[in-house]
Design a protein around this motif. Structure first.
Motif, PDB file in Angstrom:
ATOM      1  N   UNK A 161       9.010   4.112 -22.681  1.00 49.50           N
ATOM      2  CA  UNK A 161       7.544   3.491 -22.626  1.00 49.50           C
ATOM      3  C   UNK A 161       6.777   3.539 -21.619  1.00 49.50           C
ATOM      4  N   UNK A 162       5.353   3.733 -21.625  1.00 47.84           N
ATOM      5  CA  UNK A 162       4.481   3.910 -20.725  1.00 47.84           C
ATOM      6  C   UNK A 162       3.868   2.499 -20.069  1.00 47.84           C
ATOM      7  N   UNK A 163       3.403   2.551 -18.943  1.00 46.61           N
ATOM      8  CA  UNK A 163       3.072   1.234 -18.563  1.00 46.61           C
ATOM      9  C   UNK A 163       1.708   0.662 -19.395  1.00 46.61           C
ATOM     10  N   UNK A 164       1.048   1.539 -20.085  1.00 45.19           N
ATOM     11  CA  UNK A 164      -0.122   0.937 -20.909  1.00 45.19           C
ATOM     12  C   UNK A 164       0.605   0.397 -22.000  1.00 45.19           C
ATOM     13  N   UNK A 165       1.843   0.992 -22.573  1.00 49.56           N
ATOM     14  CA  UNK A 165       2.440   0.315 -23.758  1.00 49.56           C
ATOM     15  C   UNK A 165       2.984  -0.994 -23.465  1.00 49.56           C
ATOM     16  N   UNK A 166       3.666  -1.042 -22.304  1.00 51.03           N
ATOM     17  CA  UNK A 166       4.286  -2.101 -21.695  1.00 51.03           C
ATOM     18  C   UNK A 166       3.278  -3.174 -21.405  1.00 51.03           C
ATOM     19  N   UNK A 167       2.109  -2.860 -20.881  1.00 49.17           N
ATOM     20  CA  UNK A 167       0.915  -3.802 -20.703  1.00 49.17           C
ATOM     21  C   UNK A 167       0.685  -4.528 -21.956  1.00 49.17           C
ATOM     22  N   UNK A 168       0.549  -4.029 -23.041  1.00 50.11           N
ATOM     23  CA  UNK A 168       0.145  -4.542 -24.224  1.00 50.11           C
ATOM     24  C   UNK A 168       1.065  -5.518 -24.695  1.00 50.11           C
ATOM     25  N   UNK A 169       2.378  -5.202 -24.607  1.00 46.79           N
ATOM     26  CA  UNK A 169       3.615  -6.126 -24.943  1.00 46.79           C
ATOM     27  C   UNK A 169       3.695  -7.286 -24.154  1.00 46.79           C
ATOM     28  N   UNK A 170       3.384  -7.013 -22.858  1.00 49.04           N
ATOM     29  CA  UNK A 170       3.572  -8.093 -21.779  1.00 49.04           C
ATOM     30  C   UNK A 170       2.461  -9.067 -22.076  1.00 49.04           C
TER      31      UNK A 170
END
Length: 315
Positions: A161-170
């Protein structure tokens, strides 16, 4: 049950997702506070924050103070007659602001506090190889991210997972957690947990050019985590030297390949389809990168127009 009159404070897209959820759950937003407009980009055109764009589109009362202690701003804030303030990715508030509403001011932070207090919690969780993270709501006090915790929610970090993908989930997890926090505050029966400090607490340091630079002597896992943790923004980077040319390149996506070899660390190996960098225990295959003055491209696209010599290396 006391009816909530909320002032929302935030700046980036992450905050917009939370604000939108609050409104869609029929809570009253009496005002929105965001940063002042500022010029950005090569043309230095005035850029609005994501929260301002949302506030204007939804006809919300908007304040953009340059000084949070300014008497005119404080008077405007008080006139909104809020009893609760919510802060998401904004800035440190002076006491005169966070103590103003009768029900307090709470912050949503994108980590499981007390770990990763600071400016870049999503990035550092991935950079440091964490397998889980989450969000925490807490009442603001006079320090950064240290206040009494109200609720938290945990989420697993996927291996690639990238920071961008984790950003959206968070952002989605944070939206749910903020609504749950509002429900608790409405009842008047809020219980909090004091954050305990210890030497093992990890910090979400502000990102800068130095800590975003790739050290190719580190392990493949550490390098890959740095690339994932900084993608898509601000992006990891390094120097690429080929004969007499030295370029500053950004790397957005890569893959760790475990394989024995005799190349020196940092050597760039390319074929018609792939670009690889030699590291201790194998290679980092570059999948998506950006050359100066160019847009982000797949490695295969770059290889259509660029060829590298046997002397090419990164550092």
């Amino acid at each position: 049950m006391e009816k909530l009159r909320i002032i929302f404070m935030g700046t980036p897209e992450f905050a917009v997702g939370i604000l939108d959820t609050i409104i869609k759950n029929n809570y009253e937003i009496v005002g929105v506070v965001t940063v002042a407009d500022k010029p950005a980009g090569r043309g230095q055109k005035i850029k609005y924050s994501a929260v301002k764009e949302y506030a204007l589109a939804n006809n919300l009362t908007l304040l953009q103070p340059t000084n949070l202690k300014d008497e005119n701003f404080l008077a405007e804030l008080k006139a909104l007659n809020a009893n609760l303030q919510i802060v998401v990715a904004f800035r440190m508030l002076p006491k005169v602001v966070w103590e103003m509403p009768s029900l307090g001011t709470f912050n949503l932070h994108a980590s499981l506090l007390p770990n990763y207090r600071g400016a870049a919690p999503i990035n550092w969780a991935i950079i440091n190889g964490e397998t889980k993270t989450g969000v925490t709501t807490f009442f603001i006090d006079d320090k950064i991210d240290t206040g009494a915790m109200i609720l938290n929610s945990e989420i697993a970090i996927e291996p690639e997972e990238t920071a961008g993908q984790l950003h959206d989930r968070l952002m989605h997890l944070g939206s749910t957690t903020v609504i749950d926090t509002l429900k608790v505050i409405e009842t008047g029966n809020v219980t909090t947990t004091i954050q305990e400090d210890n030497d093992d607490i990890k910090t979400a340091y502000k990102l800068n050019k130095e800590n975003c630079k790739i050290d190719w002597t580190k392990s493949g896992t550490e390098i890959n985590n740095l690339i994932r943790g900084l993608s898509p923004y601000p992006a990891s980077w390094c120097f690429l030297k080929d004969q007499n040319e030295e370029l500053n390149i950004k790397i957005y996506e890569a893959k760790l390949v475990s394989e024995s070899h005799s190349y020196e660390i940092g050597k760039l190996i390319s074929s018609k389809k792939e670009i690889k960098i030699a590291i201790k225990e194998g290679f980092i295959q570059l999948l998506s990168l950006q050359f100066p003055g160019k847009k982000r491209m797949l490695a295969s696209e770059i290889l259509n127009g660029v060829s590298f010599s046997d002397a090419a290396k990164v550092y």
